[in-house]
Design a protein around this motif. Structure first.
Motif, PDB file in Angstrom:
ATOM      1  N   GLY A 124      34.430  12.419  44.731  1.00 15.37           N
ATOM      2  CA  GLY A 124      35.807  12.912  44.782  1.00 15.37           C
ATOM      3  C   GLY A 124      36.104  13.798  45.983  1.00 15.37           C
ATOM      4  N   ARG A 125      37.077  14.669  45.794  1.00 19.89           N
ATOM      5  CA  ARG A 125      37.517  15.538  46.886  1.00 19.89           C
ATOM      6  C   ARG A 125      37.455  16.990  46.458  1.00 19.89           C
ATOM      7  N   TRP A 126      36.996  17.823  47.392  1.00 18.27           N
ATOM      8  CA  TRP A 126      36.952  19.264  47.154  1.00 18.27           C
ATOM      9  C   TRP A 126      38.314  19.850  47.516  1.00 18.27           C
ATOM     10  N   VAL A 127      38.834  20.691  46.652  1.00 20.21           N
ATOM     11  CA  VAL A 127      40.100  21.368  46.958  1.00 20.21           C
ATOM     12  C   VAL A 127      39.923  22.856  46.665  1.00 20.21           C
ATOM     13  N   PRO A 128      40.746  23.692  47.313  1.00 22.87           N
ATOM     14  CA  PRO A 128      40.656  25.117  46.986  1.00 22.87           C
ATOM     15  C   PRO A 128      41.127  25.351  45.554  1.00 22.87           C
ATOM     16  N   TRP A 129      40.473  26.241  44.848  1.00 22.93           N
ATOM     17  CA  TRP A 129      40.943  26.597  43.495  1.00 22.93           C
ATOM     18  C   TRP A 129      41.918  27.765  43.650  1.00 22.93           C
ATOM     19  N   ASP A 130      43.193  27.421  43.651  1.00 18.82           N
ATOM     20  CA  ASP A 130      44.233  28.432  43.832  1.00 18.82           C
ATOM     21  C   ASP A 130      45.409  28.083  42.913  1.00 18.82           C
ATOM     22  N   GLY A 131      46.494  28.797  43.064  1.00 17.64           N
ATOM     23  CA  GLY A 131      47.639  28.605  42.184  1.00 17.64           C
ATOM     24  C   GLY A 131      48.205  27.196  42.259  1.00 17.64           C
ATOM     25  N   LEU A 132      48.208  26.655  43.470  1.00 15.74           N
ATOM     26  CA  LEU A 132      48.753  25.312  43.665  1.00 15.74           C
ATOM     27  C   LEU A 132      47.918  24.272  42.892  1.00 15.74           C
ATOM     28  N   THR A 133      46.599  24.384  43.042  1.00 18.00           N
ATOM     29  CA  THR A 133      45.714  23.461  42.330  1.00 18.00           C
ATOM     30  C   THR A 133      45.837  23.663  40.821  1.00 18.00           C
ATOM     31  N   ALA A 134      45.862  24.918  40.409  1.00 12.42           N
ATOM     32  CA  ALA A 134      45.906  25.217  38.974  1.00 12.42           C
ATOM     33  C   ALA A 134      47.146  24.599  38.330  1.00 12.42           C
ATOM     34  N   GLY A 135      48.261  24.593  39.067  1.00 15.76           N
ATOM     35  CA  GLY A 135      49.501  24.091  38.503  1.00 15.76           C
ATOM     36  C   GLY A 135      49.682  22.586  38.668  1.00 15.76           C
ATOM     37  N   THR A 136      48.695  21.916  39.246  1.00 14.82           N
ATOM     38  CA  THR A 136      48.805  20.479  39.477  1.00 14.82           C
ATOM     39  C   THR A 136      48.596  19.702  38.185  1.00 14.82           C
ATOM     40  N   GLU A 137      49.460  18.727  37.963  1.00 16.13           N
ATOM     41  CA  GLU A 137      49.339  17.925  36.747  1.00 16.13           C
ATOM     42  C   GLU A 137      48.119  17.011  36.819  1.00 16.13           C
ATOM     43  N   LEU A 138      47.583  16.711  35.654  1.00 18.81           N
ATOM     44  CA  LEU A 138      46.388  15.870  35.555  1.00 18.81           C
ATOM     45  C   LEU A 138      46.773  14.400  35.632  1.00 18.81           C
ATOM     46  N   THR A 139      47.281  14.003  36.792  1.00 14.25           N
ATOM     47  CA  THR A 139      47.602  12.593  37.014  1.00 14.25           C
ATOM     48  C   THR A 139      47.041  12.180  38.363  1.00 14.25           C
ATOM     49  N   ARG A 140      46.845  10.894  38.500  1.00  8.68           N
ATOM     50  CA  ARG A 140      46.386  10.309  39.743  1.00  8.68           C
ATOM     51  C   ARG A 140      47.258  10.725  40.930  1.00  8.68           C
ATOM     52  N   ASP A 141      48.588  10.579  40.757  1.00  4.90           N
ATOM     53  CA  ASP A 141      49.513  10.845  41.852  1.00  4.90           C
ATOM     54  C   ASP A 141      49.531  12.314  42.243  1.00  4.90           C
ATOM     55  N   ALA A 142      49.607  13.193  41.232  1.00  7.48           N
ATOM     56  CA  ALA A 142      49.691  14.626  41.526  1.00  7.48           C
ATOM     57  C   ALA A 142      48.440  15.078  42.264  1.00  7.48           C
ATOM     58  N   LEU A 143      47.284  14.575  41.860  1.00  9.16           N
ATOM     59  CA  LEU A 143      46.046  14.982  42.524  1.00  9.16           C
ATOM     60  C   LEU A 143      45.974  14.445  43.947  1.00  9.16           C
ATOM     61  N   SER A 144      46.454  13.209  44.141  1.00 11.78           N
ATOM     62  CA  SER A 144      46.464  12.663  45.503  1.00 11.78           C
ATOM     63  C   SER A 144      47.335  13.512  46.417  1.00 11.78           C
ATOM     64  N   GLN A 145      48.503  13.902  45.900  1.00 16.01           N
ATOM     65  CA  GLN A 145      49.404  14.722  46.720  1.00 16.01           C
ATOM     66  C   GLN A 145      48.759  16.039  47.114  1.00 16.01           C
TER      67      GLN A 145
END
Lengths: 422, 86
Positions: free
Chosen positions: A302-323
């Motif tokens: 997969g992909r590493w992303v920063p664990w921050d407010g933006l990531t925390a609020g991201t919906e658990l969907t394919r599209d939201a994670l890609s964005q």
């Protein structure tokens, strides 16, 4: 729509010059990971789910009577009807690739399909969802497979699991003893390795070969409609079949089936309703330990992303994670523990990816360990990170399966996030 | 029938020559790079760069060298074929 599976014999060529042969599969994955990262599957179901696992008590399989009471019997559908319902519910392959299942099914129209294969081998050690489904709602998965087999006219079903899950063999045997589907359903047990769960490896093993990826000469997304002489195989992930079981009954609704591990109090699998976020996942997994700053989305590929407010609020969907720059994959999320230096974590994961090689293609089995060595060197202060990019370029895009390129993409995203501050 | 047969034979002879690599056989001997250095180089571990499983079209000027590379490959990992016969 066919591709020869056995077009390239496995045997070595004429041995005119002594040369290194293909390497055997290296040991079990997961053993090289630093202690704070999961070296085993997040196997537990943490809470009752919302759709596939609605009302399911963690740790207790749903028997056939309970299953029928909730979902009634599996409908018998024509292929056209099944394709239409699967398309209407927007079901995509849940093993990681995300290919639309209706297109896979309709590509098999008019073909003789010899096997429907339920892939529950789950080679990804950060994911435990398929095991949770087969262990808790085996009848839902089997219903999806039976409806699919009938629609395709396939004479047999094979459920593939890995050898480190004898509990699933028992759960499936008990479930199969309760059912009468009028067609043979077998449980097939394969090796526990990262690539043994890859779709072409599963197909190859079931039709009589090694559990190693094959080059089917097709785009990876549709190559699972595989020709064997004049017949085909329909393989999908266990979760995909469970979702097809609901779609075939016209049951609407979405959910996210995700695995949480790393710096969480209760690693495991959880099914959350549509709209749930990554923060919700962390919460259901008992909350975070310490204050991690990095999250792996989509497992080791997969992909590493920063664990921050933006990531925390991201919906658990394919599209939201890609964005976000993340990846859904098979829904595996790993928070890097705060007290684990990022380079050390990366070294463990690079080693895991190297151990995951099937040993078939030189650039993969030579290249991934070389990359892992350099990263380990950087982690312990003896290596130089500027060698990594060159090695990765020599692995990327080469070999017959997706593993080397996917491994490099994952490592690149990690390096982008960690930076060169060492 | 005759027309069809003739046409397909014509197509056969017009197909591109494609060089393909079988990664499962390739053991990194490096003979191909010596024979077809115009197109193939070797990576850090001695595996060929410039030829893939999907196949690379070989122009007429390099056909001789490509034939040699395929014939001399000790692992029989390289194949030179017409694109319309694969």
């Amino acid at each position: 729509m066919t591709a020869p599976l056995a077009g390239t014999p496995l045997g070595a060529g004429p041995a005119l010059i002594a040369a290194p042969g293909p390497r055997p599969i290296t040991g079990l994955p997961g053993l090289a990971l630093p202690g704070r990262l999961p070296g085993r599957l997040p196997r537990e179901l943490l809470a009752p789910g919302t759709l596939l696992l609605a009302g399911v008590e963690p740790g207790r399989p749903v028997n056939l009577v309970e299953h029928r009471r909730r979902w009634a019997t599996a409908p018998i559908l024509s292929l056209d009807d099944l394709v239409a319902r699967v398309a209407a519910h927007e079901i995509v392959g849940a093993g990681g690739a995300g290919f639309p299942t209706d297109r896979k099914l309709s590509s098999l129209a008019g073909s003789r399909v010899s096997h429907v294969i339920v892939n529950g081998a789950e080679g990804e050690t950060a994911s435990g969802k398929d095991g949770v489904l087969l262990g808790h709602v085996p009848h839902l998965v089997l219903d999806g497979a039976v409806t699919t087999a009938r629609a395709l006219g396939a004479p047999r079903i094979v459920v593939r699991i890995s050898a480190d899950r004898p509990d699933l063999a028992i759960s499936l045997a008990l479930a199969l003893a309760e059912r009468q589907d009028g067609l043979p359903i077998e449980v097939s047990i394969g090796p526990t390795s990262f690539v043994a769960g890859e779709a072409t490896a599963v197909i190859r093993a079931i039709i009589g070969g090694p559990a190693l990826p094959a080059d089917l000469g097709r785009p990876p997304s549709i190559r699972t409609g595989v020709a064997r002489r004049r017949s085909h195989v329909m393989l999908s992930n266990a979760e995909t079949f469970a979702r097809m079981a609901l779609a075939s009954r016209g049951v609407a609704g979405r959910s996210a089936l995700a695995s949480a591990s790393g710096a969480v109090r209760d690693p495991g699998v959880v099914e959350l309703p549509d709209g749930a976020t990554v923060a919700d996942l962390a919460l259901v997994a008992g909350g975070l330990v310490g204050t991690p700053t990095m999250l792996i989305t989509g497992g080791w590929h997969g992909r590493w992303v920063p664990w921050d407010g933006l990531t925390a609020g991201t919906e658990l969907t394919r599209d939201a994670l890609s964005q976000l720059g993340g990846r859904w994959g098979a829904g595996a999320f790993v928070w890097i523990p705060e007290d684990l230096p990022a380079w050390v974590a990366l070294a463990g994961i690079a080693r895991e990816l190297a151990a995951g090689t099937a040993g078939q293609c030189g650039p993969c089995w030579r290249g991934l360990p070389a990359i892992a060595d350099v990263i380990a060197g950087v982690a312990d202060g003896t290596g130089r990170h500027d060698e990594i990019a060159d090695l990765m370029a020599q692995v990327d895009g080469r070999g017959i399966c997706a593993h080397p390129s996917a491994a490099v993409a994952a490592l690149r995203s990690a390096l982008d996030l960690i930076g060169e501050d060492r | 029938m005759t027309m069809t047969a003739t046409r397909s034979r014509t197509r056969d002879t017009q197909g591109d020559h494609v060089l393909t690599l079988d990664w499962q056989r390739c053991a990194g001997h490096g003979v191909c790079a010596a024979a077809l250095g115009e197109r193939i180089s070797l990576d850090t571990w001695g595996y060929p760069i410039g030829v893939t499983t999907r196949g690379e079209v070989i122009p007429a000027s390099l056909l001789g060298a490509a034939r040699l590379a395929a014939a001399a490959c000790p692992a029989a990992a390289l194949r030179l074929q017409r694109s319309d016969r694969t």
